[in-house]
Design an enzyme around this catalytic site. Sequence first.
Site, short mmCIF file in Angstrom:
data_model
loop_
_atom_site.label_atom_id
_atom_site.label_comp_id
_atom_site.label_asym_id
_atom_site.label_seq_id
_atom_site.Cartn_x
_atom_site.Cartn_y
_atom_site.Cartn_z
N ASP A 1 13.47 -1.31 11.42
CA ASP A 1 15.11 -2.01 11.50
C ASP A 1 14.69 -3.05 9.82
O ASP A 1 13.46 -3.02 10.07
CB ASP A 1 14.94 -2.83 12.48
CG ASP A 1 16.73 -3.30 12.77
OD1 ASP A 1 17.68 -3.38 11.64
OD2 ASP A 1 16.84 -4.36 13.21
N LYS B 1 11.58 -5.12 -0.33
CA LYS B 1 11.39 -3.80 -1.03
C LYS B 1 13.38 -3.73 -1.44
O LYS B 1 14.84 -4.56 -1.17
CB LYS B 1 12.06 -2.99 0.30
CG LYS B 1 11.35 -2.52 0.98
CD LYS B 1 11.60 -1.24 2.56
CE LYS B 1 12.23 0.05 1.75
NZ LYS B 1 11.67 0.97 2.66
N ALA C 1 0.91 -0.98 0.25
CA ALA C 1 0.15 -0.16 0.08
C ALA C 1 1.38 1.57 0.09
O ALA C 1 2.04 1.06 0.55
CB ALA C 1 -0.89 -0.26 1.09
N GLY C 2 0.14 2.81 -0.96
CA GLY C 2 0.86 3.42 0.13
C GLY C 2 1.75 4.31 -2.09
O GLY C 2 0.99 3.29 -2.76
N ILE C 3 1.78 4.89 -1.48
CA ILE C 3 2.29 6.38 -3.26
C ILE C 3 3.87 5.03 -4.07
O ILE C 3 4.50 4.32 -3.18
CB ILE C 3 2.26 7.54 -3.54
CG1 ILE C 3 1.73 8.05 -3.00
CG2 ILE C 3 3.22 8.06 -4.84
CD1 ILE C 3 2.18 9.55 -2.32
#
Length: 589
Positions: A385, A350, A330-332
Amino acid sequence: MTQLQITSLEQGVSAKVARSILASFEAMFAEFLNITLGAQARFEQAQWQGVQQAMRDRLKVYEAKVAVAKIAVSTIAFDCLDDSKMWHQAKRYYAQLVSEHDNDAISQTFFNSVFGSIRGHNKIRDVHLFILKRQYRPLNRSRDAIESTLPASSNLTQTLTLLLQQFHFRLPYEDSVRDIHLLNDAVIEHFQHAYFSEVTPHWCMQYGNSLFFRNKAAYIIGTLQYLDGAPIPFAIALLNNEEGEIFIDSIMLGDAQLSMLFGFARTYFMVDTDKPQAYVEYLSRLLPNKERFELFNAIGFIKHAKTEFYRFKVDSTRKMPADEYYCNAAGIKGMVMTVFTTEHSDYVYKVIRDKFVAPKQITRQQVMEKYDFVKNADRVGRLVDTHEFRYLAFDLSRFSPSLLAQLQHDAGQSVVISGNALILKHVYVERKMTPLNLYIQWASNLELAQVMYEYGLAIKELAAANIFPGDMLMKNFGVTRWGRVVFYDYDEICPLTECHFRTLPVPNNQYQRLAEAPWFLIDDNDIFPEQFPVFFTGHPAAKQLFERYHADLYTPEFWINIQHSINQGAIADVFPYEQTARFSRKDTV
């Protein structure tokens, strides 16, 4: 030590390799423990700069000893160094050597690290590693050596007094009678729903034998049981008044409060124990909602936490519903990272993009250096972290065609397809949170006020720890399940003392006032706090609440004063509990 059966030269080489790796592991553990053993002395002497340096030093120990082991094993193995048969035999011998070791699982991770450093992570096969096979999973250890139980008592004050007497300091208490009185009141208040004045009280207390040190505090960890109720975990926070005395600052009661103490945004504890595996088993009982890898990470065994996370990830994938797939987080969409997760996972993955979206002007190496900076920083409960993995394998069938295409387009240099596996050459794993820019869209008025206060407080606490987030847009902050605001986008993070905070120059004429681009010179490290309100574009209610609490963040003076304090050697106070939970030292008995 277990006697190895050796009947050939090849077996002899394998046995020596196994013994060499174990010797390096013991050396690593000894150096790790030596640094940890100094924690109490640093606490008693209020050596706060030394506390931070010791943490940085301890973080370097593991890789340094892996490098030593690599050299030794390369010499011992010689022409057998790339022989898979030799490594398979060395693993078998190593398993025998550590079969009765108190920290066998951690030692197995060390073997994995040495093997990976020699053979390269892209050549690793599970047959050479201690990861998934049941016989290599750690067994529960006896906790007798790490925990103790006080005699059951009807007198809580007496029990608390006896508890404090079990821990010895060079410094006296500022006022132990006052502190025990405050502890007593806090415990009674917590148990008041079950506390009956007409019933004879019955208190049972158990505690861990080792103190937990972090930042400027020492913690006593244990459980307290009233009558026949469930044991309640607690943590008593002790501080140094820097005048030659210690005092109790607060007590955290219940797994919710202890969960925040062991949170993923805080730096690592120093715990005086030579049985960290047993301590993790003990902590797992106190914090049943924490995963093992989170607890290993909390006490500083970061590399083994990664092994435990991989086991957790594999188990979680096997338990996923058949129709659940990896999806975009979720998110931009990020300019530097591609981020994905699953609907029910508590973690995100990521991956650094091959090319960054304008206006980002940073290299892949610089991004990785930023993440290393965070790993070594005092995260003060405001920086997530991360676990850094190389060649992390996923079930290819769990990726939708659209996400797979996106990964190959945005981060193709990091993606390898091998049979039924999707392998990421390099990936960061972080705890999943709700992006702040999404949270405020559905927050109630009260929640919005609270989260805007938290947002500014997070920025201020990071600043006091000599950390400037760089890009302070709300999309780069997350909200935890406890309502705390935490920063998680690190590609522009830097030490606060490297920034140059300036006041915006006043235009001298109409041309300067109407200029589309800045008409004055700007250096790379120049920061103009007066421009920070732009972070609230489209959110006037959030902006108004933020400015109610934190308008001082718009002034260069705020930041310059913090820089001056840092340059004078000040170390900020960081508390894993609310200010309202702190005891009043003015109270006396």
